[in-house]
Design a protein around this motif. Structure first.
Motif, PDB file in Angstrom:
ATOM      1  N   GLY A  15      40.555  46.588  53.685  1.00  0.00           N
ATOM      2  CA  GLY A  15      41.631  46.539  52.700  1.00  0.00           C
ATOM      3  C   GLY A  15      41.352  45.531  51.605  1.00  0.00           C
ATOM      4  N   LEU A  16      40.818  44.369  51.968  1.00  0.00           N
ATOM      5  CA  LEU A  16      40.501  43.346  50.975  1.00  0.00           C
ATOM      6  C   LEU A  16      39.385  43.810  50.042  1.00  0.00           C
ATOM      7  CD1 LEU A  16      40.650  40.050  53.076  1.00  0.00           C
ATOM      8  CD2 LEU A  16      42.169  40.718  51.208  1.00  0.00           C
ATOM      9  N   LYS A  17      38.396  44.461  50.587  1.00  0.00           N
ATOM     10  CA  LYS A  17      37.297  44.953  49.753  1.00  0.00           C
ATOM     11  C   LYS A  17      37.791  45.992  48.751  1.00  0.00           C
ATOM     12  CE  LYS A  17      33.560  44.090  53.057  1.00  0.00           C
ATOM     13  NZ  LYS A  17      32.544  44.696  53.946  1.00  0.00           N
ATOM     14  N   PHE A  18      38.692  46.849  49.196  1.00  0.00           N
ATOM     15  CA  PHE A  18      39.243  47.870  48.306  1.00  0.00           C
ATOM     16  C   PHE A  18      40.033  47.229  47.173  1.00  0.00           C
ATOM     17  CE2 PHE A  18      42.883  50.518  47.101  1.00  0.00           C
ATOM     18  CZ  PHE A  18      42.224  51.641  46.611  1.00  0.00           C
ATOM     19  N   ILE A  19      40.874  46.250  47.518  1.00  0.00           N
ATOM     20  CA  ILE A  19      41.680  45.565  46.502  1.00  0.00           C
ATOM     21  C   ILE A  19      40.784  44.836  45.510  1.00  0.00           C
ATOM     22  CG2 ILE A  19      43.343  43.702  46.129  1.00  0.00           C
ATOM     23  CD1 ILE A  19      44.598  44.485  48.836  1.00  0.00           C
ATOM     24  N   ALA A  20      39.747  44.172  46.018  1.00  0.00           N
ATOM     25  CA  ALA A  20      38.827  43.446  45.142  1.00  0.00           C
ATOM     26  C   ALA A  20      38.164  44.392  44.149  1.00  0.00           C
ATOM     27  CB  ALA A  20      37.775  42.720  45.973  1.00  0.00           C
ATOM     28  N   SER A  21      37.750  45.546  44.635  1.00  0.00           N
ATOM     29  CA  SER A  21      37.118  46.536  43.763  1.00  0.00           C
ATOM     30  C   SER A  21      38.096  47.055  42.714  1.00  0.00           C
ATOM     31  CB  SER A  21      36.586  47.696  44.611  1.00  0.00           C
ATOM     32  OG  SER A  21      36.043  48.710  43.796  1.00  0.00           O
ATOM     33  N   LYS A  22      39.314  47.299  43.137  1.00  0.00           N
ATOM     34  CA  LYS A  22      40.341  47.822  42.232  1.00  0.00           C
ATOM     35  C   LYS A  22      40.690  46.799  41.143  1.00  0.00           C
ATOM     36  CE  LYS A  22      45.012  49.851  42.406  1.00  0.00           C
ATOM     37  NZ  LYS A  22      44.660  51.162  41.830  1.00  0.00           N
ATOM     38  N   LEU A  23      40.813  45.538  41.521  1.00  0.00           N
ATOM     39  CA  LEU A  23      41.144  44.497  40.542  1.00  0.00           C
ATOM     40  C   LEU A  23      40.042  44.351  39.492  1.00  0.00           C
ATOM     41  CD1 LEU A  23      42.744  41.735  42.807  1.00  0.00           C
ATOM     42  CD2 LEU A  23      43.892  43.047  41.015  1.00  0.00           C
ATOM     43  N   TRP A  24      38.806  44.500  39.916  1.00  0.00           N
ATOM     44  CA  TRP A  24      37.708  44.401  38.949  1.00  0.00           C
ATOM     45  C   TRP A  24      37.668  45.626  38.034  1.00  0.00           C
ATOM     46  CZ3 TRP A  24      34.951  41.054  36.562  1.00  0.00           C
ATOM     47  CH2 TRP A  24      33.841  41.480  35.814  1.00  0.00           C
ATOM     48  N   ASP A  25      37.795  46.802  38.623  1.00  0.00           N
ATOM     49  CA  ASP A  25      37.705  48.035  37.840  1.00  0.00           C
ATOM     50  C   ASP A  25      38.833  48.152  36.814  1.00  0.00           C
ATOM     51  OD1 ASP A  25      35.470  48.739  39.260  1.00  0.00           O
ATOM     52  OD2 ASP A  25      36.519  50.115  40.616  1.00  0.00           O
ATOM     53  N   GLU A  26      40.032  47.728  37.188  1.00  0.00           N
ATOM     54  CA  GLU A  26      41.190  47.937  36.321  1.00  0.00           C
ATOM     55  C   GLU A  26      41.506  46.748  35.418  1.00  0.00           C
ATOM     56  OE1 GLU A  26      44.606  49.368  38.391  1.00  0.00           O
ATOM     57  OE2 GLU A  26      43.507  50.963  39.430  1.00  0.00           O
ATOM     58  N   TYR A  27      41.203  45.530  35.883  1.00  0.00           N
ATOM     59  CA  TYR A  27      41.626  44.349  35.121  1.00  0.00           C
ATOM     60  C   TYR A  27      40.501  43.345  34.878  1.00  0.00           C
ATOM     61  CZ  TYR A  27      46.093  46.173  36.798  1.00  0.00           C
ATOM     62  OH  TYR A  27      47.158  46.990  37.097  1.00  0.00           O
ATOM     63  N   GLN A  28      39.315  43.618  35.374  1.00  0.00           N
ATOM     64  CA  GLN A  28      38.185  42.691  35.291  1.00  0.00           C
ATOM     65  C   GLN A  28      38.547  41.327  35.890  1.00  0.00           C
ATOM     66  OE1 GLN A  28      38.821  44.793  32.257  1.00  0.00           O
ATOM     67  NE2 GLN A  28      37.645  46.032  33.718  1.00  0.00           N
ATOM     68  N   ILE A  29      39.265  41.379  36.989  1.00  0.00           N
ATOM     69  CA  ILE A  29      39.576  40.175  37.757  1.00  0.00           C
ATOM     70  C   ILE A  29      38.608  40.116  38.933  1.00  0.00           C
ATOM     71  CG2 ILE A  29      41.261  39.019  39.236  1.00  0.00           C
ATOM     72  CD1 ILE A  29      43.464  40.224  37.519  1.00  0.00           C
ATOM     73  N   LEU A  50      44.537  36.010  46.046  1.00  0.00           N
ATOM     74  CA  LEU A  50      43.313  36.806  45.933  1.00  0.00           C
ATOM     75  C   LEU A  50      42.265  36.195  45.005  1.00  0.00           C
ATOM     76  CD1 LEU A  50      44.881  40.376  45.782  1.00  0.00           C
ATOM     77  CD2 LEU A  50      43.670  39.334  47.708  1.00  0.00           C
ATOM     78  N   VAL A  51      42.599  35.093  44.354  1.00  0.00           N
ATOM     79  CA  VAL A  51      41.639  34.504  43.409  1.00  0.00           C
ATOM     80  C   VAL A  51      41.352  33.027  43.672  1.00  0.00           C
ATOM     81  CG1 VAL A  51      42.065  36.149  41.544  1.00  0.00           C
ATOM     82  CG2 VAL A  51      43.532  34.129  41.750  1.00  0.00           C
ATOM     83  N   ASP A  52      42.112  32.404  44.539  1.00  0.00           N
ATOM     84  CA  ASP A  52      41.940  30.977  44.825  1.00  0.00           C
ATOM     85  C   ASP A  52      41.555  30.812  46.292  1.00  0.00           C
ATOM     86  OD1 ASP A  52      42.043  28.253  45.151  1.00  0.00           O
ATOM     87  OD2 ASP A  52      44.144  28.020  44.571  1.00  0.00           O
ATOM     88  N   SER A  57      33.936  36.143  46.535  1.00  0.00           N
ATOM     89  CA  SER A  57      33.349  36.808  47.705  1.00  0.00           C
ATOM     90  C   SER A  57      33.877  36.214  49.008  1.00  0.00           C
ATOM     91  CB  SER A  57      31.822  36.696  47.660  1.00  0.00           C
ATOM     92  OG  SER A  57      31.416  35.334  47.643  1.00  0.00           O
ATOM     93  N   GLU A  58      34.222  34.912  48.982  1.00  0.00           N
ATOM     94  CA  GLU A  58      34.764  34.287  50.198  1.00  0.00           C
ATOM     95  C   GLU A  58      36.067  34.953  50.630  1.00  0.00           C
ATOM     96  OE1 GLU A  58      33.330  30.655  47.733  1.00  0.00           O
ATOM     97  OE2 GLU A  58      33.838  32.754  47.379  1.00  0.00           O
ATOM     98  N   ILE A  59      36.807  35.490  49.654  1.00  0.00           N
ATOM     99  CA  ILE A  59      38.061  36.177  49.961  1.00  0.00           C
ATOM    100  C   ILE A  59      37.807  37.649  50.262  1.00  0.00           C
ATOM    101  CG2 ILE A  59      40.303  36.891  49.033  1.00  0.00           C
ATOM    102  CD1 ILE A  59      40.339  34.285  47.422  1.00  0.00           C
ATOM    103  N   ALA A  60      37.049  38.307  49.389  1.00  0.00           N
ATOM    104  CA  ALA A  60      36.792  39.743  49.557  1.00  0.00           C
ATOM    105  C   ALA A  60      36.093  40.045  50.879  1.00  0.00           C
ATOM    106  CB  ALA A  60      35.961  40.262  48.393  1.00  0.00           C
TER     107      ALA A  60
END
Length: 247
Positions: free
Chosen positions: A129-143, A84-86, A147-150
């Motif tokens: 699903g990817l957009k939701f996970i991306a939002s959750k990772l930022w909100d909870e962990y600032q990860i 999700l980050v590479d 955008s290429e993945i999300a």
């Protein structure tokens, strides 16, 4: 998360009760597709596989790919932690020639790709699903998920051909999925299978075996290090452990 199952007991059970043969029979009902090996579907990510499919893959890699064990395990570990980050992560079983190293035992989710008509395929929105996970990772962990993945999207591919020349109806593919799920229900409670609790990408199954229950515990910290700094310091000893694992 999938409950721990002693792998070789499960594999012996599958072989002793002809479950792998049953799985192959389900596969054999589907048309055998061909394509131009562009690997755009493989580069999108590693598709989900039921537990019985994982056992099938594990046995295949153990028996046929000993020289590639280290490479398979290292790439699977990297995918497990960094998918999700590479932006360079892709299915660990895709080679530089865009061919699948485990094509003979690829999961149902790979086999059914391209069998639906475009209109049926596009009824679902895999990208949400990817957009939701991306939002959750930022909100909870600032990860920050790139955008290429999300915003990535698995598109319908017109290059996939099957010998019948016809697309399958959705209910045929749903039926095949249900048949595989029924095999999983011989290992796990049906409610877990019904909730897709046993359907995970091959690398996730594999890392649960190789790294044990602690695999997920380190994931957020490793992802954040890579997302913030582009480094793999915390991941390095895990890759070494994975590389030394013997099937």
């Amino acid at each position: 998360m999938l409950p721990s199952v002693e792998l070789y007991n499960a594999l012996n059970k599958a072989q002793g009760n002809n479950m792998l043969a049953e799985l192959q029979q389900i596969y054999d009902k589907l048309p055998q597709t061909t394509c131009n090996n562009c690997a755009s579907c493989c580069n999108w990510g590693s598709p989900p596989a039921f537990f019985i499919e994982y056992l099938n893959m594990y046995k295949y890699v153990r028996d046929n790919m000993k020289e590639q064990w280290g490479e398979v395990l290292t790439r699977s570990a990297e995918y497990f932690y960094l998918e999700l980050v590479d932006v360079n992560q892709k299915c660990p079983f895709v080679g530089p020639d865009n061919r699948c190293s485990i094509y003979q035992v690829r999961p149902l989710s790979c086999r059914i790709y391209g069998l639906l008509a475009k209109s049926d395929f596009e009824k679902g929105d895999l990208n949400q699903g990817l957009k939701f996970i991306a939002s959750k990772l930022w909100d909870e962990y600032q990860i920050k998920v790139p955008s290429e993945i999300a915003n990535s999207e698995l598109k319908w591919c017109g290059n996939v051909k099957n010998p019948t020349g016809k697309h399958l109806k959705m209910d045929v593919l749903v039926s095949a999925t249900s048949e595989v799920a029924k095999i999983d229900a011989r290992f796990f409670p049906e409610n877990l299978v019904d909730q897709e609790g046993t359907s995970l990408p091959y690398p996730v199954h594999l890392m649960n075996t190789v790294l044990g229950d602690g695999a997920r515990a380190r994931k957020i910290k490793i992802m954040k290090e890579f997302a913030d700094q582009g480094t793999k310091t915390m991941l390095a000893p895990i890759l070494k452990k994975a590389n030394n694992f013997e099937f």
